[in-house]
Scaffold this motif. Structure first.
Motif, PDB file in Angstrom:
ATOM      1  N   TRP A 144     -37.548 -71.352 -52.812  1.00  0.00           N
ATOM      2  CA  TRP A 144     -37.577 -71.123 -53.394  1.00  0.00           C
ATOM      3  C   TRP A 144     -37.201 -69.592 -54.267  1.00  0.00           C
ATOM      4  CZ3 TRP A 144     -41.060 -67.147 -54.928  1.00  0.00           C
ATOM      5  CH2 TRP A 144     -42.813 -67.469 -53.645  1.00  0.00           C
ATOM      6  N   GLU A 145     -37.751 -68.665 -53.246  1.00  0.00           N
ATOM      7  CA  GLU A 145     -38.256 -68.280 -53.015  1.00  0.00           C
ATOM      8  C   GLU A 145     -36.758 -67.091 -53.094  1.00  0.00           C
ATOM      9  OE1 GLU A 145     -40.469 -66.984 -49.098  1.00  0.00           O
ATOM     10  OE2 GLU A 145     -41.153 -65.307 -50.564  1.00  0.00           O
ATOM     11  N   HIS A 146     -35.291 -67.996 -53.147  1.00  0.00           N
ATOM     12  CA  HIS A 146     -33.476 -67.578 -52.290  1.00  0.00           C
ATOM     13  C   HIS A 146     -33.268 -67.815 -53.940  1.00  0.00           C
ATOM     14  CE1 HIS A 146     -32.161 -71.503 -52.588  1.00  0.00           C
ATOM     15  NE2 HIS A 146     -31.375 -70.914 -52.668  1.00  0.00           N
ATOM     16  N   LEU A 147     -34.045 -67.322 -54.875  1.00  0.00           N
ATOM     17  CA  LEU A 147     -33.016 -67.810 -56.261  1.00  0.00           C
ATOM     18  C   LEU A 147     -31.853 -66.976 -56.321  1.00  0.00           C
ATOM     19  CD1 LEU A 147     -34.905 -71.054 -57.873  1.00  0.00           C
ATOM     20  CD2 LEU A 147     -32.860 -70.896 -56.529  1.00  0.00           C
ATOM     21  N   PRO A 148     -33.572 -65.240 -56.079  1.00  0.00           N
ATOM     22  CA  PRO A 148     -32.729 -63.629 -57.035  1.00  0.00           C
ATOM     23  C   PRO A 148     -32.571 -63.056 -56.239  1.00  0.00           C
ATOM     24  CG  PRO A 148     -35.437 -64.231 -57.080  1.00  0.00           C
ATOM     25  CD  PRO A 148     -34.559 -65.341 -56.753  1.00  0.00           C
ATOM     26  N   HIS A 149     -31.761 -63.847 -55.426  1.00  0.00           N
ATOM     27  CA  HIS A 149     -31.294 -63.182 -53.686  1.00  0.00           C
ATOM     28  C   HIS A 149     -30.694 -63.584 -53.474  1.00  0.00           C
ATOM     29  CE1 HIS A 149     -35.069 -60.490 -53.394  1.00  0.00           C
ATOM     30  NE2 HIS A 149     -35.414 -61.820 -53.267  1.00  0.00           N
ATOM     31  N   VAL A 150     -29.550 -64.448 -53.397  1.00  0.00           N
ATOM     32  CA  VAL A 150     -28.424 -65.291 -53.405  1.00  0.00           C
ATOM     33  C   VAL A 150     -28.235 -65.946 -54.406  1.00  0.00           C
ATOM     34  CG1 VAL A 150     -27.985 -67.548 -51.700  1.00  0.00           C
ATOM     35  CG2 VAL A 150     -29.760 -66.441 -50.826  1.00  0.00           C
ATOM     36  N   HIS A 151     -28.690 -66.125 -55.493  1.00  0.00           N
ATOM     37  CA  HIS A 151     -27.541 -66.059 -56.897  1.00  0.00           C
ATOM     38  C   HIS A 151     -28.364 -64.961 -57.665  1.00  0.00           C
ATOM     39  CE1 HIS A 151     -27.276 -70.328 -55.014  1.00  0.00           C
ATOM     40  NE2 HIS A 151     -28.640 -70.047 -55.075  1.00  0.00           N
ATOM     41  N   ALA A 152     -28.447 -64.352 -57.503  1.00  0.00           N
ATOM     42  CA  ALA A 152     -29.099 -63.348 -58.414  1.00  0.00           C
ATOM     43  C   ALA A 152     -27.416 -62.682 -59.329  1.00  0.00           C
ATOM     44  CB  ALA A 152     -28.675 -61.271 -57.614  1.00  0.00           C
ATOM     45  N   ALA A 153     -26.952 -63.253 -59.334  1.00  0.00           N
ATOM     46  CA  ALA A 153     -25.843 -63.657 -60.540  1.00  0.00           C
ATOM     47  C   ALA A 153     -26.650 -64.263 -62.125  1.00  0.00           C
ATOM     48  CB  ALA A 153     -24.261 -64.241 -60.608  1.00  0.00           C
ATOM     49  N   SER A 154     -27.130 -65.099 -61.613  1.00  0.00           N
ATOM     50  CA  SER A 154     -27.570 -66.154 -62.089  1.00  0.00           C
ATOM     51  C   SER A 154     -29.394 -66.074 -62.577  1.00  0.00           C
ATOM     52  CB  SER A 154     -27.865 -68.138 -61.812  1.00  0.00           C
ATOM     53  OG  SER A 154     -26.238 -68.414 -61.197  1.00  0.00           O
ATOM     54  N   PHE A 155     -30.540 -65.792 -61.462  1.00  0.00           N
ATOM     55  CA  PHE A 155     -31.453 -64.995 -62.003  1.00  0.00           C
ATOM     56  C   PHE A 155     -31.922 -63.703 -61.310  1.00  0.00           C
ATOM     57  CE2 PHE A 155     -31.027 -70.033 -60.376  1.00  0.00           C
ATOM     58  CZ  PHE A 155     -31.917 -70.362 -61.035  1.00  0.00           C
ATOM     59  N   LYS A 156     -32.761 -63.353 -61.669  1.00  0.00           N
ATOM     60  CA  LYS A 156     -33.140 -61.738 -62.080  1.00  0.00           C
ATOM     61  C   LYS A 156     -34.265 -61.914 -60.899  1.00  0.00           C
ATOM     62  CE  LYS A 156     -33.510 -59.709 -65.895  1.00  0.00           C
ATOM     63  NZ  LYS A 156     -33.060 -58.609 -67.014  1.00  0.00           N
ATOM     64  N   ALA A 157     -35.185 -63.150 -61.084  1.00  0.00           N
ATOM     65  CA  ALA A 157     -36.899 -62.879 -60.843  1.00  0.00           C
ATOM     66  C   ALA A 157     -36.716 -64.604 -61.038  1.00  0.00           C
ATOM     67  CB  ALA A 157     -37.491 -61.671 -61.354  1.00  0.00           C
ATOM     68  N   ILE A 158     -38.023 -64.472 -59.837  1.00  0.00           N
ATOM     69  CA  ILE A 158     -39.221 -66.020 -59.463  1.00  0.00           C
ATOM     70  C   ILE A 158     -40.318 -65.725 -59.674  1.00  0.00           C
ATOM     71  CG2 ILE A 158     -38.072 -66.631 -57.081  1.00  0.00           C
ATOM     72  CD1 ILE A 158     -38.063 -69.865 -58.750  1.00  0.00           C
ATOM     73  N   GLU A 159     -41.174 -66.242 -59.618  1.00  0.00           N
ATOM     74  CA  GLU A 159     -42.980 -66.343 -59.539  1.00  0.00           C
ATOM     75  C   GLU A 159     -43.316 -67.655 -59.526  1.00  0.00           C
ATOM     76  OE1 GLU A 159     -46.287 -63.711 -61.788  1.00  0.00           O
ATOM     77  OE2 GLU A 159     -44.001 -63.215 -62.494  1.00  0.00           O
ATOM     78  N   ARG A 160     -43.449 -68.450 -58.518  1.00  0.00           N
ATOM     79  CA  ARG A 160     -44.440 -69.353 -57.641  1.00  0.00           C
ATOM     80  C   ARG A 160     -45.512 -69.786 -57.853  1.00  0.00           C
ATOM     81  NH1 ARG A 160     -46.839 -70.609 -52.219  1.00  0.00           N
ATOM     82  NH2 ARG A 160     -48.729 -69.726 -52.806  1.00  0.00           N
ATOM     83  N   ILE A 161     -45.568 -70.666 -59.174  1.00  0.00           N
ATOM     84  CA  ILE A 161     -46.624 -71.004 -59.857  1.00  0.00           C
ATOM     85  C   ILE A 161     -47.649 -72.010 -58.731  1.00  0.00           C
ATOM     86  CG2 ILE A 161     -47.359 -72.359 -61.142  1.00  0.00           C
ATOM     87  CD1 ILE A 161     -44.746 -71.828 -63.305  1.00  0.00           C
ATOM     88  N   ASP A 162     -46.552 -72.949 -57.804  1.00  0.00           N
ATOM     89  CA  ASP A 162     -47.120 -73.353 -56.886  1.00  0.00           C
ATOM     90  C   ASP A 162     -46.340 -74.590 -56.084  1.00  0.00           C
ATOM     91  OD1 ASP A 162     -48.917 -74.980 -55.485  1.00  0.00           O
ATOM     92  OD2 ASP A 162     -49.152 -76.919 -57.051  1.00  0.00           O
ATOM     93  N   ALA A 163     -45.999 -74.183 -54.863  1.00  0.00           N
ATOM     94  CA  ALA A 163     -45.326 -74.759 -53.741  1.00  0.00           C
ATOM     95  C   ALA A 163     -46.028 -75.490 -53.135  1.00  0.00           C
ATOM     96  CB  ALA A 163     -44.779 -73.884 -53.965  1.00  0.00           C
ATOM     97  N   GLY A 164     -44.951 -76.317 -52.389  1.00  0.00           N
ATOM     98  CA  GLY A 164     -45.287 -77.446 -50.905  1.00  0.00           C
ATOM     99  C   GLY A 164     -44.490 -78.097 -50.579  1.00  0.00           C
ATOM    100  N   SER A 165     -44.712 -79.000 -49.249  1.00  0.00           N
ATOM    101  CA  SER A 165     -43.274 -80.298 -48.802  1.00  0.00           C
ATOM    102  C   SER A 165     -43.175 -81.104 -50.214  1.00  0.00           C
ATOM    103  CB  SER A 165     -43.927 -80.715 -48.276  1.00  0.00           C
ATOM    104  OG  SER A 165     -44.819 -81.589 -48.570  1.00  0.00           O
ATOM    105  N   TRP A 166     -44.323 -80.909 -51.677  1.00  0.00           N
ATOM    106  CA  TRP A 166     -43.395 -82.112 -52.229  1.00  0.00           C
ATOM    107  C   TRP A 166     -42.522 -81.334 -53.315  1.00  0.00           C
ATOM    108  CZ3 TRP A 166     -44.559 -79.501 -57.446  1.00  0.00           C
ATOM    109  CH2 TRP A 166     -45.114 -78.733 -57.496  1.00  0.00           C
ATOM    110  N   GLY A 167     -41.988 -79.647 -53.595  1.00  0.00           N
ATOM    111  CA  GLY A 167     -41.340 -78.927 -53.952  1.00  0.00           C
ATOM    112  C   GLY A 167     -41.721 -78.134 -54.190  1.00  0.00           C
ATOM    113  N   TRP A 168     -41.652 -77.300 -55.784  1.00  0.00           N
ATOM    114  CA  TRP A 168     -42.217 -76.460 -56.544  1.00  0.00           C
ATOM    115  C   TRP A 168     -42.129 -76.434 -57.982  1.00  0.00           C
ATOM    116  CZ3 TRP A 168     -38.909 -73.529 -58.767  1.00  0.00           C
ATOM    117  CH2 TRP A 168     -37.203 -73.592 -58.916  1.00  0.00           C
ATOM    118  N   ARG A 169     -43.948 -75.482 -58.928  1.00  0.00           N
ATOM    119  CA  ARG A 169     -43.038 -75.157 -59.501  1.00  0.00           C
ATOM    120  C   ARG A 169     -43.153 -73.405 -60.179  1.00  0.00           C
ATOM    121  NH1 ARG A 169     -48.219 -77.371 -61.046  1.00  0.00           N
ATOM    122  NH2 ARG A 169     -46.608 -78.914 -60.575  1.00  0.00           N
ATOM    123  N   ALA A 170     -42.504 -72.965 -60.721  1.00  0.00           N
ATOM    124  CA  ALA A 170     -42.419 -72.277 -60.715  1.00  0.00           C
ATOM    125  C   ALA A 170     -42.131 -71.232 -62.437  1.00  0.00           C
ATOM    126  CB  ALA A 170     -41.050 -71.115 -59.981  1.00  0.00           C
TER     127      ALA A 170
END
Ligand code: FES
Ligand SMILES: [Fe+2]
Length: 275
Positions: free
Chosen positions: A43-69
């Motif tokens: 989830w962390e790469h979204l605002p960096h690698v996809h900066a044209a689409s995402f400005k920021a991301i804040e993790r709510i929960d994450a694990g090997s199951w996936g993530w919520r943010a």
């Protein structure tokens, strides 16, 4: 292996789905399915690698199951997004729980067709879209996914290249000559004892620091130092090149670099003997 498949395709909506199926994006990517899972969980790469689409991301929960943010789009819209990975079914489902497009689901199936070739099928479901508008909405999602995957492929293939090259070197190398300071075009990349470093002049002093980020081997060499700080373009971790510390708060550190020394004749050497 399907030799006839084009690099990517889009398909029209399927008219009878319960949540409106607005379209499908399909593409063969030159990566392993493991790199795809890793990318989906990242989830962390979204605002960096996809900066044209995402400005920021804040993790709510994450694990090997996936993530919520909570994400903020480039336009400033906030959403809560959840991604759930289902390895057994070779797929992940991304749901928008709150915000623009709430209730929409994006189902991505990944079919390995070779060790490093995967066929992905991405289905877009958006509730409440009139039948006449589905095709257009589906095409907009497909165009977005085209550019997101262009960016992800660049990241995943670079990471794979580095994983392939990651051979622990036992070279006895302790010192190499770079040449006359006046002739050096800095910053430059060097390989020392089997590992890549950047040599740069920062605030009047010469430094060497790892060309690869210690987090997931991101391209630190591509970052322009701001003072002594370099920020990795993949997830934004920031390092002080003088002591290797991670100043953005994550628990990782740059590997110990060699010293860069200049003798009285202006010759520059990279020296690992004091490490
Ligand atoms: S690879 Fe993740 S911050 Fe560098
Ligand atoms: Fe991505």
């Amino acid at each position: 292996m399907c030799l006839l498949m084009p690099d990517h395709e889009t398909y029209p909506p399927y008219p009878d789905s319960r949540t409106c199926h607005v379209g499908t994006y399909r593409r063969v990517l030159p990566v392993s399915v493991e790199r795809m899972y890793e990318n989906a969980l990242d989830w962390e790469h979204l605002p960096h690698v996809h900066a044209a689409s995402f400005k920021a991301i804040e993790r709510i929960d994450a694990g090997s199951w996936g993530w919520r943010a909570e994400t903020t789009s480039a336009r400033g819209d906030r959403s809560i997004i959840e991604l759930r990975l289902d390895r057994a079914c070779r797929r992940w489902i991304t749901r928008t729980l709150k915000g623009a497009n709430a209730g929409s689901e994006i189902w991505t199936h990944a079919f390995p067709i070779e060790a490093r070739r995967v066929d992905i099928v991405v289905d877009f479901f958006v509730p409440g879209v009139a039948e006449s508008a589905r095709k257009k909405v589906g095409e907009a999602f497909a165009a977005l996914y085209q550019s997101l995957y262009d960016e992800d492929v660049a990241m995943m293939t670079e990471r794979q290249r580095r994983l392939d090259a990651r051979i622990e070197s036992h070279a006895e190398q302790e010192r190499i000559a770079l040449g006359s300071r006046a002739d050096l075009a800095l910053p430059m990349q060097i390989e020392f004892a089997g590992r890549p470093f950047v040599v740069a002049e920062i605030e009047g002093a010469l430094y060497a620091y790892s060309a690869w980020c210690p987090h997931q081997m991101g391209p630190l060499y591509a970052a322009i130092p701001e003072g002594r700080l370099v920020t990795c373009p993949w997830h934004g971790y920031q390092f002080n090149v003088a002591d290797g510390s991670c100043v953005s708060g994550q628990s990782c550190q740059l590997p110990a670099p060699p010293d860069v020394v200049q003798d009285s004749a202006g010759q520059v050497f990279v020296d690992f003997s004091s490490r």
